[in-house]
Design an enzyme around this catalytic site. Structure first.
Site, PDB file in Angstrom:
ATOM      1  CG  HIS A   1      -2.045  -0.983   1.096  1.00  0.00           C
ATOM      2  ND1 HIS A   1      -3.305  -0.736   1.577  1.00  0.00           N
ATOM      3  CD2 HIS A   1      -2.095  -2.196   0.503  1.00  0.00           C
ATOM      4  CE1 HIS A   1      -4.093  -1.765   1.296  1.00  0.00           C
ATOM      5  NE2 HIS A   1      -3.377  -2.670   0.649  1.00  0.00           N
TER       6      HIS A   1
ATOM      7  CB  CYS B   1      -2.976   2.104   5.637  1.00  0.00           C
ATOM      8  SG  CYS B   1      -2.195   1.115   4.347  1.00  0.00           S
TER       9      CYS B   1
ATOM     10  CD  GLU C   1      -1.523   4.311   2.851  1.00  0.00           C
ATOM     11  OE1 GLU C   1      -1.247   3.924   1.694  1.00  0.00           O
ATOM     12  OE2 GLU C   1      -2.686   4.525   3.236  1.00  0.00           O
TER      13      GLU C   1
ATOM     14  CB  CYS D   1      -7.139   0.708   3.549  1.00  0.00           C
ATOM     15  SG  CYS D   1      -5.658  -0.121   4.118  1.00  0.00           S
TER      16      CYS D   1
HETATM   17 ZN   LIG Z   1      -3.866   0.725   2.917  1.00  0.00          ZN
END
Ligand SMILES: [Zn+2]
Length: 345
Positions: free
Chosen positions: A93, A216, A95, A151
């Site tokens: 992901h 995240c 980040e 997320c």
């Molecule tokens: Zn994420």
């Protein structure tokens, strides 16, 4: 951006637009750097759904601001490819990859500090501490840009809260928000952690059990307590906290603040130099870098000083030819061991 004030034990959220220009400038810098690294978005690796990056400033001035890490990605590794040698990237992901790219930047700055050239010491963002170890020089700040809320709780419930506000229905029940959530393997959503989940085991995953990875939102919360530098770098440096998080799309800023900044504020007293960090939170005034269509299954990463983007297949956690990433555990540990050797002399 949002700041917070404590009044009579309650945390009142105060929105101000003072930092709008700052948030826009962070976004602008990330966009320009991404264009530069993808031949003005013509490279096949420019395709992305979520870009992220980290900008370094001195104070809140953009005068000497610099993009130090950049990434894209929305997927996680397929469990059958996990490596007990630390050779894969498990979570691509954007980040999360931006933070790992940021770790490479921190290593390079520590190397600079340990160099024998006085000019290099001057340039490093770290200063030696009398009591041992290193800390950031005064006024060095880091800002994370993500094109969408992380997320998990932040993303999922900010949509719901925004909808409730729009239709004047009741806001979310406290029981629904604030749950720890995990990413699902080979997909893009998250699910709440349930106490009935069995403990994840290495052999279980290799035999086909779903690989669970922290959302995240929950990882950002962890960085707010432990710092974004990770446990290996904690051996050398004080925790490094994000000063602000700039989002390319914000649905319900109050909810985002609760999910990303406020959730752990009741954590019991932390041993110094750890603290409960509450980064400033801001949205940009334009619509950001949006691309339509399916998310690509690759993730790119870049750290200041690199000539090119590195492209990783998010399903296998490696390059397309099977090479391991410069961000994998093994690569970062190799940097750590090198630094450890130097720091002893
Ligand atoms: Zn994420």
């Amino acid at each position: 951006m949002i700041t917070h004030t404590k009044t009579k034990g309650l945390t009142a959220i105060k929105c101000t637009c003072v930092f709008q220009e700052f948030a826009d400038a962070v976004f602008q810098m990330i966009t320009e750097k991404f264009k530069e690294l993808t031949d003005n978005l013509t490279s096949s690796h420019a395709r992305h759904k979520v870009p992220a990056g980290i900008v370094m400033t001195r104070g809140l001035s953009m005068k000497e601001a610099q993009v130090v890490a950049l990434s894209t990605g929305t997927k996680c590794i397929n469990g059958e490819y996990i490596s007990n040698q630390g050779l894969t990237l498990n979570d691509c992901h954007a980040e999360i990859v931006a933070r790992r790219s940021f770790l490479r930047f921190l290593y390079s700055q520590l190397e600079l500090h340990l160099s024998k050239q006085p000019d290099d010491w001057e340039q490093s963002i770290f200063a030696h501490q009398k009591e041992g170890g290193y800390k950031l020089k005064e006024s060095i700040l880091f800002h994370l840009y993500i094109s969408t809320p992380p997320c998990g709780d932040a993303r999922l419930n900010s949509h719901r809260e925004a909808r409730a506000e729009l239709h004047h229905t009741r806001p979310l029940n406290r029981k629904v928000r604030g749950h720890l959530r995990t990413k699902i393997e080979s997909g893009e959503g998250t699910i709440p952690i349930r106490s009935c989940h069995s403990i994840q085991t290495w052999d279980g995953v290799l035999q086909g059990e779903q690989l669970l990875t922290m959302s995240c939102t929950d990882k950002v919360n962890r960085w707010n307590i432990l710092g974004a530098q990770g446990s290996l770098l904690s051996h050398f440096i004080e925790p490094i906290y994000l000063q602000s998080i700039v989002l390319g799309s914000t649905h319900h800023i109050g909810h985002l603040f609760r999910a990303l900044c406020q959730r752990l504020e009741d954590v019991a007293q932390l041993p110094l130099p750890y603290r409960c960090n509450q980064p400033l939170l801001g949205g940009i005034s334009s619509t950001g870098l949006r691309q339509q269509g399916k998310s690509p299954s690759f993730s790119v990463n870049w750290t200041v000083g690199d000539h090119d983007l590195e492209v990783i297949n998010a399903t296998t956690g490696k390059g397309d030819l099977g090479s391991s990433s410069r961000l994998c555990k093994r690569a970062l540990y190799t940097q750590w061991a090198k630094l450890y050797g130097k720091a002893q002399h």
